[in-house]
Each structure stands twice: as C-alpha cells, then as structure tokens.
Design a protein around this motif. Structure first.
Motif, PDB file in Angstrom:
ATOM      1  N   ILE A   8      -0.407  -2.479   3.826  1.00 17.76           N
ATOM      2  CA  ILE A   8       0.092  -1.101   4.328  1.00 17.76           C
ATOM      3  C   ILE A   8       1.752  -1.326   4.538  1.00 17.76           C
ATOM      4  O   ILE A   8       2.550  -0.113   3.910  1.00 17.76           O
ATOM      5  N   ARG A   9       2.354  -2.448   4.633  1.00 12.62           N
ATOM      6  CA  ARG A   9       3.655  -2.386   4.663  1.00 12.62           C
ATOM      7  C   ARG A   9       4.143  -2.317   3.045  1.00 12.62           C
ATOM      8  O   ARG A   9       5.425  -1.612   2.846  1.00 12.62           O
ATOM      9  N   ALA A  13       6.868   0.578   2.077  1.00 12.25           N
ATOM     10  CA  ALA A  13       8.091   0.196   1.006  1.00 12.25           C
ATOM     11  C   ALA A  13       8.155   1.279  -0.089  1.00 12.25           C
ATOM     12  O   ALA A  13       9.173   1.522  -0.465  1.00 12.25           O
ATOM     13  N   ALA A  14       7.181   1.098  -0.677  1.00 10.43           N
ATOM     14  CA  ALA A  14       7.112   1.968  -1.974  1.00 10.43           C
ATOM     15  C   ALA A  14       7.079   3.413  -1.676  1.00 10.43           C
ATOM     16  O   ALA A  14       8.104   4.086  -2.360  1.00 10.43           O
ATOM     17  N   LEU A  15       6.692   4.008  -0.783  1.00  6.83           N
ATOM     18  CA  LEU A  15       6.924   5.619  -0.362  1.00  6.83           C
ATOM     19  C   LEU A  15       8.302   5.613  -0.016  1.00  6.83           C
ATOM     20  O   LEU A  15       9.107   6.641  -0.365  1.00  6.83           O
ATOM     21  N   VAL A  20      13.701   7.798  -1.333  1.00  8.99           N
ATOM     22  CA  VAL A  20      15.153   7.475  -1.499  1.00  8.99           C
ATOM     23  C   VAL A  20      15.687   7.818  -2.822  1.00  8.99           C
ATOM     24  O   VAL A  20      16.532   8.547  -3.213  1.00  8.99           O
ATOM     25  N   LEU A  21      14.989   7.554  -4.149  1.00  4.46           N
ATOM     26  CA  LEU A  21      15.209   7.501  -5.413  1.00  4.46           C
ATOM     27  C   LEU A  21      15.287   8.902  -5.776  1.00  4.46           C
ATOM     28  O   LEU A  21      15.822   9.725  -6.695  1.00  4.46           O
ATOM     29  N   THR A  22      13.883   9.781  -5.200  1.00  3.98           N
ATOM     30  CA  THR A  22      13.984  11.084  -5.529  1.00  3.98           C
ATOM     31  C   THR A  22      15.192  12.068  -4.996  1.00  3.98           C
ATOM     32  O   THR A  22      15.635  12.818  -5.679  1.00  3.98           O
ATOM     33  N   VAL A  23      15.775  11.592  -3.732  1.00  5.03           N
ATOM     34  CA  VAL A  23      16.972  12.182  -3.425  1.00  5.03           C
ATOM     35  C   VAL A  23      18.165  12.085  -4.314  1.00  5.03           C
ATOM     36  O   VAL A  23      18.924  12.930  -4.509  1.00  5.03           O
ATOM     37  N   VAL A  24      18.211  10.665  -4.681  1.00  8.61           N
ATOM     38  CA  VAL A  24      19.441  10.263  -5.279  1.00  8.61           C
ATOM     39  C   VAL A  24      19.229  11.080  -6.685  1.00  8.61           C
ATOM     40  O   VAL A  24      20.332  11.667  -7.192  1.00  8.61           O
ATOM     41  N   THR A  25      18.174  10.585  -7.313  1.00  7.08           N
ATOM     42  CA  THR A  25      18.199  11.139  -8.875  1.00  7.08           C
ATOM     43  C   THR A  25      17.763  12.484  -8.989  1.00  7.08           C
ATOM     44  O   THR A  25      17.966  13.223  -9.959  1.00  7.08           O
ATOM     45  N   GLY A  26      16.989  13.015  -8.000  1.00  8.33           N
ATOM     46  CA  GLY A  26      16.647  14.358  -8.270  1.00  8.33           C
ATOM     47  C   GLY A  26      17.446  15.534  -7.758  1.00  8.33           C
ATOM     48  O   GLY A  26      16.960  16.728  -7.772  1.00  8.33           O
TER      49      GLY A  26
END
Length: 272
Positions: A8-9, A13-15, A20-26
């Motif tokens: 679950i952890r 972490a993956a989610l 974070v990457l969606t906000v930064v790159t998208g």
C-alpha cells in the motif's frame, strides 16, 4: 502510515509521484513555456500569421496557391512551388509525393514523377516566356521513355494518336502507346535528348518534402520578375528590389540557400 502494508505504501508513493509530475509537466511547464514564448516570440508562437488590411491572409510558414478559380496562375503574382499536401498546401495533409527518380512510366492510376516534372516545366516556360525544355522530357511535356522490344519500340508515356517524340530507336520504329496494353515486358530506356541548358529551376517543378514550403529560390523569383513587372506596370528594377528585400539569407552565413517568401513578396507588391 508506518503500519500500512508495504504494498500500500508503494502504491501511495507512486500515486504521489504521478500527481506531482502531472502538475509539473502537465501544468507548470506548459504555462511557463507558453508565457516565455508569448513574451519573447509572440509572432512566431502564434503561427507567424500575416495580415492584410487587418485580416489574416496566411502564415509566413505555410505556402499557398496564387491561382484563379480555374487553377490558372494569376499573372500579377509570384507563383509558389508545387505542393503534394492534400489539394495543395494543406497543413492537415502535409506530405510528399513519395515518388523517386525511377518513377518514370505513367500508369492509369496517375502520372509518373518524370511526367509531372516535364509538364510543370513546360507550363512554367509558357507562363514566363522561356524554354521549358528539360532532359528526358518530350516537347509535349511527358517523360521521354521507351519500352524496347526485339521488333519495335514504344513511347509509353505518349498515348495514341500522338506522334512519338522520335521516329526510330536503334533501327526500330517507335510507336505511340495503345491505352490498356501491357508493355512491362519491354526494356525501359529513358531518352535524354539534346537539351543542354535548362531555364526553369528545380523548385519550380518539384514539391517540397512537407508540401508546405512558403519559399522559392532566388533563381525562380528572378525568372518570374519580368512577367510580374509587365503585368503590374512596374519597373523591373523595383520588382527585383522587392525580391531582395524579402530574401532570407543563409543561416549563420553558410547553412542552406537564400530563399524568397512568396506570400510576403506578393503582399509587398500589392502595397506598391
């Protein structure tokens, strides 16, 4: 959190990384890149649009046709190079003809690359008042190609009742091509002819790789200059000066060749 199972952890972490990457790159990066482009390169970022009397008439990056409703060149304008993109200069169908130097025999499905070049050269020559003759082209504007058999030769791109461009080849009588007949068994022989000087530049008879090239060579522009000057009643020197003003020089002084933007040149002519 520490009491959660490890699997679950890992998913949490993956989610979190995905968000974070969606906000930064998208979101952040596109907004930053768009803001910089609009601030520093506003015209280019918006498509290098060209306006006339407050209306958008095209883009400096995309070629267009200067022909009438019947497809005939408008003589008061410089002509663009041919286009294989859709019906011509279509950004949604950008493409080349994908025809190579060995495509020299016409078929019922379409004209060969050689015949297309020959026909275009003949048309440009007639428009500009110069010779449109080229090697491997017949006087009537098709590929000068024979299919040779033991007892005869056939001008395969000249359908009957056209008179073949040569009467004989190595002692064999040359015939016109009978529509529907299969000549594939014959030996293919392109005939170069005796043309030594070509007046029509290559970019006047061949499409660019994208089919959208907005430029022509300086040589093609200068070939058209006398016709445009005559049709507009302008001094030839004035037209040539406009060509020079709208010529893009070599990148960094050595990359590529000088080229003339046809749309911008024609708009400059209208202002004159």
């Amino acid at each position: 959190m520490d009491r959660m199972p490890s699997w679950i952890r890992q998913h949490v972490a993956a989610l979190r990384a995905l968000l974070v990457l969606t906000v930064v790159t998208g979101v952040i990066y596109p907004l930053l890149a768009t803001g910089v482009a609009q601030a520093l390169f506003n015209d280019k970022a918006n498509g290098s649009l060209v306006q006339k009397d407050g209306k958008v008439v095209g883009s400096a990056l995309i070629g267009q046709s200067f022909a009438d409703a019947d497809g005939n060149p408008v003589k008061t304008y410089f002509q663009s190079r041919p286009s294989a993109a859709g019906d011509g200069y279509d950004p949604t169908s950008t493409a080349a003809g994908n025809l190579g130097p060995e495509d020299i025999i016409d078929t019922p499905d379409g004209k060969s690359l050689l015949t297309q070049v020959c026909a275009r050269s003949k048309a440009v020559g007639e428009l500009e008042g110069v010779s449109g003759a080229r090697p491997y082209c017949t006087p009537d504007g098709v590929g000068a190609v024979l299919k040779v058999f033991p007892d005869r030769a056939v001008s395969v791109n000249q359908a009957c009742l056209v008179t073949p461009f040569i009467a004989s080849y190595q002692g064999l009588k040359v015939e016109c091509a009978q529509p529907g007949e299969d000549y594939s068994a014959g030996r293919t022989v392109p005939i170069r002819g005796n043309v030594t000087t070509v007046a029509v530049p290559p970019d006047a008879v061949t499409a660019s790789g994208s089919g959208l090239d907005p430029h022509i060579s300086v040589a093609y522009a200068e070939l058209q200059a006398p016709r445009v000057a005559r049709e507009r009643g302008l001094p030839l020197d004035r037209v040539k000066a406009l060509i020079a003003e709208h010529t893009t020089r070599r990148t960094l002084g050595f990359m590529g060749e000088p080229a003339v933007n046809v749309l911008e040149l024609n708009l400059a002519l209208d202002r004159s």
